[in-house]
Design a protein around this motif. Structure first.
Motif, PDB file in Angstrom:
ATOM      1  N   VAL A 123      42.004  34.686  36.601  1.00 19.95           N
ATOM      2  CA  VAL A 123      40.928  35.869  37.192  1.00 19.95           C
ATOM      3  C   VAL A 123      40.701  36.096  38.291  1.00 19.95           C
ATOM      4  O   VAL A 123      40.349  35.412  39.361  1.00 19.95           O
ATOM      5  N   THR A 124      39.945  37.329  38.739  1.00 25.33           N
ATOM      6  CA  THR A 124      39.449  37.578  39.757  1.00 25.33           C
ATOM      7  C   THR A 124      38.073  38.653  39.342  1.00 25.33           C
ATOM      8  O   THR A 124      38.103  39.209  39.056  1.00 25.33           O
ATOM      9  N   GLY A 125      37.030  37.967  39.830  1.00 23.53           N
ATOM     10  CA  GLY A 125      35.572  38.363  39.827  1.00 23.53           C
ATOM     11  C   GLY A 125      35.552  39.030  41.030  1.00 23.53           C
ATOM     12  O   GLY A 125      35.618  38.588  42.655  1.00 23.53           O
ATOM     13  N   LEU A 126      35.613  41.021  40.801  1.00 19.85           N
ATOM     14  CA  LEU A 126      36.031  41.897  42.079  1.00 19.85           C
ATOM     15  C   LEU A 126      34.248  41.921  42.597  1.00 19.85           C
ATOM     16  O   LEU A 126      33.144  42.784  41.734  1.00 19.85           O
ATOM     17  N   ILE A 127      33.794  41.068  43.474  1.00 20.88           N
ATOM     18  CA  ILE A 127      31.674  41.889  43.842  1.00 20.88           C
ATOM     19  C   ILE A 127      32.218  43.450  44.229  1.00 20.88           C
ATOM     20  O   ILE A 127      32.790  43.416  45.828  1.00 20.88           O
ATOM     21  N   ILE A 129      46.063  43.124  42.721  1.00 20.49           N
ATOM     22  CA  ILE A 129      46.742  43.013  40.989  1.00 20.49           C
ATOM     23  C   ILE A 129      48.149  42.669  41.847  1.00 20.49           C
ATOM     24  O   ILE A 129      48.863  41.729  40.715  1.00 20.49           O
ATOM     25  N   LYS A 130      48.252  42.449  43.341  1.00 16.52           N
ATOM     26  CA  LYS A 130      49.725  42.315  43.706  1.00 16.52           C
ATOM     27  C   LYS A 130      49.681  41.077  43.442  1.00 16.52           C
ATOM     28  O   LYS A 130      50.895  40.117  43.737  1.00 16.52           O
ATOM     29  N   GLY A 131      48.418  40.718  44.757  1.00 17.48           N
ATOM     30  CA  GLY A 131      48.418  39.452  45.004  1.00 17.48           C
ATOM     31  C   GLY A 131      48.172  38.580  43.763  1.00 17.48           C
ATOM     32  O   GLY A 131      48.701  37.154  44.282  1.00 17.48           O
ATOM     33  N   ASN A 180      42.818  33.038  46.008  1.00 14.80           N
ATOM     34  CA  ASN A 180      41.513  33.466  45.608  1.00 14.80           C
ATOM     35  C   ASN A 180      41.308  34.463  44.779  1.00 14.80           C
ATOM     36  O   ASN A 180      41.012  35.464  44.275  1.00 14.80           O
ATOM     37  N   LYS A 181      41.570  33.359  43.448  1.00 16.09           N
ATOM     38  CA  LYS A 181      41.553  34.155  42.572  1.00 16.09           C
ATOM     39  C   LYS A 181      39.887  33.961  41.434  1.00 16.09           C
ATOM     40  O   LYS A 181      40.574  34.734  40.644  1.00 16.09           O
ATOM     41  N   ASN A 182      39.365  32.922  41.964  1.00 17.03           N
ATOM     42  CA  ASN A 182      38.350  33.600  40.865  1.00 17.03           C
ATOM     43  C   ASN A 182      37.064  34.953  41.312  1.00 17.03           C
ATOM     44  O   ASN A 182      36.090  35.356  40.480  1.00 17.03           O
ATOM     45  N   LYS A 183      36.883  34.970  42.395  1.00 22.00           N
ATOM     46  CA  LYS A 183      35.884  35.406  42.789  1.00 22.00           C
ATOM     47  C   LYS A 183      35.896  35.922  44.980  1.00 22.00           C
ATOM     48  O   LYS A 183      36.799  36.198  46.073  1.00 22.00           O
ATOM     49  N   ALA A 184      36.080  37.282  45.032  1.00 22.89           N
ATOM     50  CA  ALA A 184      36.735  37.777  45.761  1.00 22.89           C
ATOM     51  C   ALA A 184      35.398  39.422  45.894  1.00 22.89           C
ATOM     52  O   ALA A 184      34.824  40.651  45.134  1.00 22.89           O
TER      53      ALA A 184
END
Length: 221
Positions: free
Chosen positions: A133-137, A191-193, A201-205
């Motif tokens: 999961v990546t949380g995009l801030i 998405i690519k990363g 850096n999967k939890n919060k970006a």
């Protein structure tokens, strides 16, 4: 996923401001396939399950941003996250979910609370399922087709000035702005990363704004 297979990306909220720009951008990429989505899927388990099962990545943009009752915003946004998680659980799917959050997370309002708690629910699911999961801030987004009084103060000021109305600055705060085309390029890179097994850096970006500017300076421009 096979190395040469195209990444199948689903976008909830794909008809909204950011979603429509992201959909158009990703459809031009030869390494991606955009999986169709309709908001009605959230009210139909079979359709939502079928959608989730197809996706390697899901960008979850669907959310309520404005309502006179903050509790409705909070309840609606968490319900959407819950339905997405349950669909993943029913189908035993583990897509990389990119969750659209906001700098409002840090503010004391129910929209910000719905975003922070929604992100934590997804992180909890990802930890249990060994998923990503990546949380995009995301800061304030502006650009073509932004709705006045909804998406951006930039769109609001443009609409008011074009219609001979007098814009008003209620709170002359400094805000961070990012152009929508810059944002969708960053989402594509995340998405690519997410395909990299060493993706850290999967939890919060935290997506940095391209400009910090006062509301009165926006109006002056």
């Amino acid at each position: 996923m096979e190395p040469m297979e195209r990444i199948k990306v689903g976008i909830t909220g794909n008809h909204g401001f950011i979603g429509s720009h992201l959909t158009n951008y990703l459809r031009l990429k030869t390494d991606l396939e955009v999986i169709p989505f309709e908001k009605e899927y959230f009210n139909n388990e079979k359709q939502l399950d079928a959608f989730v099962k197809q996706c390697h990545s899901i960008v979850h943009l669907a959310a309520m941003n404005r309502h006179q009752d903050g509790q409705v915003i909070y309840t609606t946004n968490l319900a959407l996250v819950d339905k997405l998680i349950k669909a993943c659980e029913r189908t035993k799917s583990r897509p990389h979910i990119l969750f659209s959050s906001s700098t409002q997370e840090e503010r004391d309002n129910l929209y910000g609370k719905s975003k922070s708690e929604g992100r934590l629910l997804l992180e909890d699911w990802a930890e249990k399922q060994n998923a990503k999961v990546t949380g995009l801030i995301i800061p304030n987004v502006f650009g073509p087709f932004g709705k006045p009084f909804y998406n951006s103060v930039v769109a609001t000021f443009c609409y008011q000035l074009a219609n001979n109305e007098q814009p008003k600055v209620d709170n002359d705060a400094e805000i961070g702005l990012i152009y929508v085309n810059e944002l969708v390029e960053k989402i594509y890179s995340f998405i690519k990363g997410g395909l990299d097994p060493e993706y850290k850096n999967k939890n919060k970006a935290v997506i940095q704004p391209s400009k910090q500017i006062k509301v009165s300076e926006i109006l002056k421009l």
